[in-house]
Enzyme design. Structure first.
Site, PDB file in Angstrom:
ATOM      1  N   CYS A 106       0.785  -1.211   0.437  1.00  8.98           N
ATOM      2  CA  CYS A 106       0.070   0.361  -0.583  1.00  8.98           C
ATOM      3  C   CYS A 106       0.871   1.221   0.300  1.00  8.98           C
ATOM      4  CB  CYS A 106      -0.740   0.034   1.370  1.00  8.98           C
ATOM      5  SG  CYS A 106      -2.002   1.384   1.499  1.00  8.98           S
ATOM      6  N   HIS A 148      -8.782  -3.616  -2.860  1.00  5.10           N
ATOM      7  CA  HIS A 148      -7.590  -3.081  -2.578  1.00  5.10           C
ATOM      8  C   HIS A 148      -8.414  -1.419  -2.730  1.00  5.10           C
ATOM      9  CE1 HIS A 148      -3.718  -1.680  -0.697  1.00  5.10           C
ATOM     10  NE2 HIS A 148      -4.215  -1.060  -1.383  1.00  5.10           N
ATOM     11  N   GLU A 149      -8.520  -0.698  -2.975  1.00 10.57           N
ATOM     12  CA  GLU A 149      -8.646   0.909  -3.984  1.00 10.57           C
ATOM     13  C   GLU A 149     -10.376   1.042  -3.098  1.00 10.57           C
ATOM     14  OE1 GLU A 149      -6.609   2.846  -3.926  1.00 10.57           O
ATOM     15  OE2 GLU A 149      -5.029   1.284  -4.439  1.00 10.57           O
ATOM     16  N   HIS A 152     -10.243   1.452   0.760  1.00 13.74           N
ATOM     17  CA  HIS A 152     -10.031   1.966   1.433  1.00 13.74           C
ATOM     18  C   HIS A 152     -11.187   3.580   1.514  1.00 13.74           C
ATOM     19  CE1 HIS A 152      -5.218   2.173   1.271  1.00 13.74           C
ATOM     20  NE2 HIS A 152      -5.170   1.998   0.488  1.00 13.74           N
TER      21      HIS A 152
END
Length: 188
Positions: A106, A148-149, A152
């Site tokens: 990350c 992953h994003e 976030h």
């Protein structure tokens, strides 16, 4: 503004680190697709490029908005670049669900990587930089990037998905190289 313009414009901003509150809370939906968003997206692309990233969520540069950019390869090695506002990720279930363990890192915890199992494909739905509906299904780095994003955007860092021992090791790995990443990294 087209992605080609977003890639050409923009200023590199510092990437904030895990532990900063904006990274651990859900982001606000994007509702305004005007010039402020376009400027933010251009800065996100510039920052991601400077950091050699696969993708970047707005929260990683301190903006509390549900948007991420991506610039990475898909399951066939094709380079894919784009924007997703207000993303929702759908993951395969049942016999279609195949987990792949792969080294993940990350940009908000630079220099540290560990294996994390994620589904090999994902479908990301949302809006592009103009507010038009989009839906993209991908594997490879792009499929993982979507997961992953979007994490976030939902206030989750990938360390939250790790067992305690692996997460502690990830922090130790980061601490060993953290002096290589100034507080304003990758901006100079």
């Amino acid at each position: 503004m087209p992605v080609s313009e977003l890639l050409r414009l923009g200023t590199t901003r510092p990437i904030i680190r895990w532990g900063t509150p904006v990274l651990h809370a859900p982001a606000r939906p994007v509702t305004d697709f005007g010039s402020d968003l376009q400027e933010l997206l251009a800065d996100m692309f510039a920052t991601n490029t400077a950091a050699h990233g696969a993708g970047l969520a707005a929260q990683q540069i301190g903006a509390d908005l549900a948007v991420f950019i991506y610039d990475c390869t898909d399951e066939v090695g094709a380079q894919r670049t784009g924007v997703v506002c207000n993303p929702v990720v759908d993951l395969p279930e049942g016999i279609d669900r195949q987990l792949v363990e792969y080294g993940e890192g990350c940009l908000s915890l630079p220099g540290a990587f560990t294996d994390l199992a994620r589904p090999d494909f994902s479908t990301c739905r949302g809006l592009d930089q103009f507010g038009n509906s989009i839906e993209i299904t991908a594997g490879g780095t792009l499929g993982r990037c979507f997961q992953h994003e979007t994490d976030h955007i939902n206030g989750i860092v990938f360390g939250d998905r790790l067992p305690t021992r692996k997460r502690k090791q990830l922090y130790r790995d980061h601490n060993e190289v953290s002096d290589q990443y100034a507080a304003d990294w990758p901006a100079r």
